[in-house]
Design an enzyme around this catalytic site. Sequence first.
Site, PDB file in Angstrom:
ATOM      1  N   ASN A  10       0.820  -1.052  -0.106  1.00 48.00           N
ATOM      2  CA  ASN A  10      -0.154   0.024  -0.138  1.00 48.00           C
ATOM      3  C   ASN A  10       0.902   1.094  -0.013  1.00 48.00           C
ATOM      4  OD1 ASN A  10      -1.749   1.971   0.559  1.00 48.00           O
ATOM      5  ND2 ASN A  10      -2.210   1.337   2.670  1.00 48.00           N
ATOM      6  N   TRP A  11       1.014   1.871  -1.087  1.00 46.89           N
ATOM      7  CA  TRP A  11       1.964   3.043  -1.434  1.00 46.89           C
ATOM      8  C   TRP A  11       1.415   4.128  -0.597  1.00 46.89           C
ATOM      9  CZ3 TRP A  11       4.056   2.588  -7.174  1.00 46.89           C
ATOM     10  CH2 TRP A  11       4.886   1.493  -7.092  1.00 46.89           C
ATOM     11  N   LYS A  12       0.216   4.293  -0.181  1.00 52.10           N
ATOM     12  CA  LYS A  12      -0.415   5.539   0.425  1.00 52.10           C
ATOM     13  C   LYS A  12      -0.266   6.757  -0.542  1.00 52.10           C
ATOM     14  CE  LYS A  12      -0.100   3.286   4.738  1.00 52.10           C
ATOM     15  NZ  LYS A  12      -0.097   3.520   6.228  1.00 52.10           N
ATOM     16  N   HIS A  97      -9.814   1.181   4.905  1.00 56.51           N
ATOM     17  CA  HIS A  97      -8.440   1.468   5.513  1.00 56.51           C
ATOM     18  C   HIS A  97      -8.482   2.277   6.552  1.00 56.51           C
ATOM     19  CE1 HIS A  97      -4.318   2.674   6.027  1.00 56.51           C
ATOM     20  NE2 HIS A  97      -3.747   1.510   5.501  1.00 56.51           N
ATOM     21  N   GLU A  99      -6.818   4.773   7.649  1.00 50.72           N
ATOM     22  CA  GLU A  99      -6.675   6.003   7.379  1.00 50.72           C
ATOM     23  C   GLU A  99      -8.091   6.626   6.787  1.00 50.72           C
ATOM     24  OE1 GLU A  99      -3.016   5.644   5.485  1.00 50.72           O
ATOM     25  OE2 GLU A  99      -1.996   5.094   7.243  1.00 50.72           O
ATOM     26  N   GLU A 169      -5.481  -4.999  10.546  1.00 50.60           N
ATOM     27  CA  GLU A 169      -4.521  -3.827  10.855  1.00 50.60           C
ATOM     28  C   GLU A 169      -4.821  -3.000  12.051  1.00 50.60           C
ATOM     29  OE1 GLU A 169      -2.350  -2.889   6.833  1.00 50.60           O
ATOM     30  OE2 GLU A 169      -4.243  -1.607   6.955  1.00 50.60           O
ATOM     31  N   GLY A 175       2.198   2.371  10.676  1.00 54.70           N
ATOM     32  CA  GLY A 175       3.145   3.707  10.632  1.00 54.70           C
ATOM     33  C   GLY A 175       3.778   4.030  12.076  1.00 54.70           C
ATOM     34  N   SER A 212       3.365  -1.982  10.365  1.00 51.09           N
ATOM     35  CA  SER A 212       4.720  -1.808  10.617  1.00 51.09           C
ATOM     36  C   SER A 212       5.241  -3.291  10.434  1.00 51.09           C
ATOM     37  CB  SER A 212       4.888  -1.590  12.014  1.00 51.09           C
ATOM     38  OG  SER A 212       4.445  -0.246  12.388  1.00 51.09           O
ATOM     39  N   GLY A 233       2.783  -0.945   4.132  1.00 54.22           N
ATOM     40  CA  GLY A 233       3.127   0.452   3.833  1.00 54.22           C
ATOM     41  C   GLY A 233       4.409   0.824   3.803  1.00 54.22           C
ATOM     42  N   GLY A 234       4.888   1.466   4.693  1.00 51.16           N
ATOM     43  CA  GLY A 234       6.265   2.122   4.689  1.00 51.16           C
ATOM     44  C   GLY A 234       7.465   1.287   4.192  1.00 51.16           C
TER      45      GLY A 234
HETATM   46  P1  PGA Z   1       2.630   0.378   7.652  1.00 44.81           P
HETATM   47  O1  PGA Z   1       1.008   0.586   6.897  1.00 44.81           O
HETATM   48  O2  PGA Z   1       3.180  -0.875   6.953  1.00 44.81           O
HETATM   49  O3  PGA Z   1       3.556   1.841   7.071  1.00 44.81           O
HETATM   50  O4  PGA Z   1       2.281   0.377   9.127  1.00 44.81           O
HETATM   51  C1  PGA Z   1       0.284  -0.445   6.799  1.00 44.81           C
HETATM   52  C2  PGA Z   1      -1.017   0.064   6.150  1.00 44.81           C
HETATM   53  O5  PGA Z   1      -1.709   1.050   6.642  1.00 44.81           O
HETATM   54  O6  PGA Z   1      -1.500  -0.639   5.439  1.00 44.81           O
END
Ligand code: PGA
Length: 250
Positions: A10-12, A97, A99, A169, A175, A212, A233-234
């Site tokens: 997930n590149w956000k 998600h 966010e 999640e 994050g 994470s 994500g990250g």
């Molecule tokens: P993260 O994000 O790996 O940066 O914690 C995961 C996500 O939001 O899908």
Amino acid sequence: MTRRLTFAANWKMHLGPGQASDYMARFLPAAPPRDGRALLFFPPAASMLTVAAAVQGRSDIRTGAQNVHWEPKGAFTGEMSVGIAQEAGASVALVGHSERRHVFGETDQETGFKVRALLAAGMDVMLCVGETLEQREAGDTEEVCRRQLAAGLEYVETLKLQQVTIAYEPVWAIGTGRNATPEDAAAVHRSIREAMAARGAAGRVTVLYGGSVNAGNAAALLAQHELDGVLVGGASLDPAGWAAICGTDA
Ligand code: PGA
């Protein structure tokens, strides 16, 4: 039998079309197809076509949308319909998600509308659920996840449940560098599976873990057979690092 695992990136709000193209040129040779492994990329909307074009010919890799609107068209400035996402190369979309829920105020009901619109168009869904730290500390983790599942799947016919993947999640792990222990994650996955079975899902529902995940903890998490993969994500933003995670022995 080879274990089926999914590695979803997930590149956000990172990596525009130019960077996405450079990324793919480095990632693809570093991550050859592997038996039983499916890879997914959720780039920003503007980079979806680039990613979809780059992965053509790799049947193990799919492109997805980070978000869609449930209406087919209309005056919804800034939104993307399911049809537009498909035209831009997506065959799956993230819904709910954390966010979207916590930064943009997306409701449980809206997640249900989005899931319905995606399935009606023949797309697959990755429905994200997870509790906040406050909810975890109050002992409400399973109840929150079940409520989010019930709302997200409100309009889904039993048969179409096969098109839905669940991503667990925990909000406090996204994050933040903190993540659930493999055992804690597995316990929630079990509860999600029970809820899906009670809803009539036949066979094994794919349940991914996210929050994470990185090169240092992926193997320990994936050692839990309750986990069918990870949503990252990250640690998915660097092509070499992400290729290494996708190659985790499990
Ligand atoms: P993260 O994000 O790996 O940066 O914690 C995961 C996500 O939001 O899908």
